[in-house]
Design an enzyme around this catalytic site. Structure first.
Site, PDB file in Angstrom:
ATOM      1  N   SER A   1      29.590  33.774  48.215  1.00  0.00           N
ATOM      2  CA  SER A   1      29.963  33.079  48.200  1.00  0.00           C
ATOM      3  C   SER A   1      29.504  31.683  49.503  1.00  0.00           C
ATOM      4  O   SER A   1      28.080  31.333  48.973  1.00  0.00           O
ATOM      5  CB  SER A   1      31.213  33.337  48.857  1.00  0.00           C
ATOM      6  OG  SER A   1      32.698  32.172  48.527  1.00  0.00           O
TER       7      SER A   1
ATOM      8  N   GLU B   1      35.803  34.106  37.734  1.00  0.00           N
ATOM      9  CA  GLU B   1      35.505  33.910  39.162  1.00  0.00           C
ATOM     10  C   GLU B   1      35.552  31.768  38.675  1.00  0.00           C
ATOM     11  O   GLU B   1      34.841  31.252  38.212  1.00  0.00           O
ATOM     12  CB  GLU B   1      34.964  33.479  40.388  1.00  0.00           C
ATOM     13  CG  GLU B   1      33.527  33.740  39.752  1.00  0.00           C
ATOM     14  CD  GLU B   1      33.407  34.994  41.021  1.00  0.00           C
ATOM     15  OE1 GLU B   1      33.596  33.719  41.769  1.00  0.00           O
ATOM     16  OE2 GLU B   1      31.782  35.153  41.273  1.00  0.00           O
TER      17      GLU B   1
ATOM     18  N   HIS C   1      35.891  37.244  41.995  1.00  0.00           N
ATOM     19  CA  HIS C   1      34.413  36.593  43.091  1.00  0.00           C
ATOM     20  C   HIS C   1      33.946  38.238  44.629  1.00  0.00           C
ATOM     21  O   HIS C   1      34.408  39.034  44.199  1.00  0.00           O
ATOM     22  CB  HIS C   1      35.688  35.794  44.200  1.00  0.00           C
ATOM     23  CG  HIS C   1      34.417  35.008  44.757  1.00  0.00           C
ATOM     24  ND1 HIS C   1      33.719  33.908  43.962  1.00  0.00           N
ATOM     25  CD2 HIS C   1      34.615  35.148  45.892  1.00  0.00           C
ATOM     26  CE1 HIS C   1      33.072  33.627  45.836  1.00  0.00           C
ATOM     27  NE2 HIS C   1      33.328  33.707  46.606  1.00  0.00           N
TER      28      HIS C   1
END
Length: 297
Positions: free
Chosen positions: A144, A238, A268
Site C-alpha cells: 500500500s 481494489e 487490497h
C-alpha cells in the site's frame, strides 16, 4: 483458487469497515488492536534495531539462514501502521528469499508530513550501505503506502547517486495521491475497503500543502529511469488497481524491467490473508522466485 475463499473475505471486510474518516489517534488504536489480535507465528523473531537514526524491527525466521536483506515498508496511508504490524508479511518475503528483513518505523503524518517518511526510508538504506551490505544483496518491499514509499525511495536513492538495490516488490502500491486513477470509480463497487471519499481527507495530512503530484509523493509521476527490476502485485477488486497498472506502464516506458501481476477477485493487499486465501501464498511464492532470481543475477 477458491471462489468461496474470496467471497468469505469480501463479506468479512464489508461487515467490518475500517472508519478512515475517524480521528487519527482512534484509527491507530483500532489498527493496533486488530493487528495485535493476530500474533506472529512462533518461528518469526523480531528485535528492535536502529538504522541511520530510524527505528526498525529486524525480522528473522527460524530455519532460514539469512544471506540477503529485505527493507520493508508498512502500509497505512502514511498516517497509520507501524513496523511490527507488518512483520508477518516481511517474514513471508524474507523466508522465501533467504533474507532477514528490516521493517521500517518511518515517521507518520500528520505529526510528521512529507518528506519525513521519505527521509527516514533513505536514511535506513544509506545506513545498510555504510554497514557494508552490498546493494546487490538488498531488495525493497512494501504494501500500500509502503509500496509507494519503496518506489519513491528507489527514485530518491538514484537522485542521491547511491547504488540501487537488486529489485523491489510492491503490493497494491499507493502511488498516486492525486487520486486520479480511473479505478477509483470503475472498481468502487468491487472494493470492500476503500473509496475516493475515504482517501481524500487523508491526503492533506501527508502532503501538508505540498503538491500531491510531486514524484516523491506520488511516484507514478516520477522519472523512473534507471530503477532496478520491479514486481507489482495488485488485486482486481481494489480502487488502487489503476495505480499499479499506470506504475507498470511508466516503468516500462522508462526501460525498467517490470512485472505486473494482477490477481482477479481479491482485495487490497490480499497477500496478508495467507491462512484463509490460497491466492495469497501463491502470490508470495511468485514474489519469492522473482526476488531470488534478482539476487542470483
Amino acid at each position: 483458487m477458491s471462489t468461496e475463499q474470496q467471497q468469505t473475505i469480501d463479506a468479512f471486510l464489508r461487515r467490518s469497515p475500517f472508519p478512515l474518516d475517524g480521528d487519527v489517534e482512534e484509527l491507530r488504536r483500532l489498527l493496533h488492536a486488530a493487528t495485535s489480535a493476530q500474533p506472529l507465528p512462533p518461528e518469526v523473531k523480531t528485535v528492535p534495531v536502529t538504522l541511520g537514526g530510524v527505528p526498525t524491527v529486524e525480522v528473522t525466521v527460524d530455519g532460514v539462514e539469512p544471506e540477503h536483506v529485505v527493507v520493508y515498508f508498512h502500509g497505512g496511508v502514511y498516517l497509520l501502521g507501524d513496523a511490527l504490524s507488518s512483520a508477518g508479511l516481511a517474514a513471508q518475503v524474507g523466508s522465501r528469499t533467504a533474507a532477514k528483513a528490516y521493517s521500517v518505523e518511518y515517521r507518520l503524518a500528520p505529526e510528521h508530513p512529507y518528506p519525513a517518511a521519505v527521509d527516514d526510508a533513505l536514511a535506513v538504506y544509506e545506513a545498510l550501505l555504510a554497514d557494508g551490505v552490498r546493494p546487490s544483496d538488498i531488495v525493497f518491499a512494501g504494501e500500500s503506502a509502503g509500496g509507494g514509499l519503496a518506489v519513491a525511495t528507489l527514485v530518491n536513492a538514484r537522485d542521491h547517486g547511491l547504488p540501487l538495490p537488486a529489485a523491489a516488490f510492491v503490493m497494491s502500491p499507493y502511488v498516486d495521491l492525486t487520486l486520479a486513477g480511473a479505478s477509483m470509480e470503475t472498481r468502487r463497487a468491487a472494493d470492500p475497503l476503500f473509496s475516493r471519499e475515504l482517501l481524500e481527507p487523508l491526503v492533506a495530512g501527508y502532503t501538508a500543502g505540498q503538491d500531491p503530484a510531486l514524484g516523491l509523493i506520488s511516484p507514478v509521476f516520477a522519472d523512473l529511469s534507471g530503477l532496478p527490476p520491479l514486481l507489482i502485485q495488485v488485486g482486481s477488486h481494489e480502487i488502487l488497481l489503476d495505480d499499479a497498472v499506470r506504475l507498470a506502464g511508466r516503468a516500462a516506458t522508462a526501460d525498467v524491467e517490470v512485472t505486473l501481476d494482477v490477481t482477479p477477485g481479491v482485495p487490497h493487499v490480499f497477500q496478508a490473508y495467507g491462512p484463509i486465501l490460497d491466492e495469497a501464498g501463491a502470490a508470495l511464492d511468485r514474489a519469492g522466485r522473482f526476488l531470488t532470481a534478482r539476487f542470483e543475477a
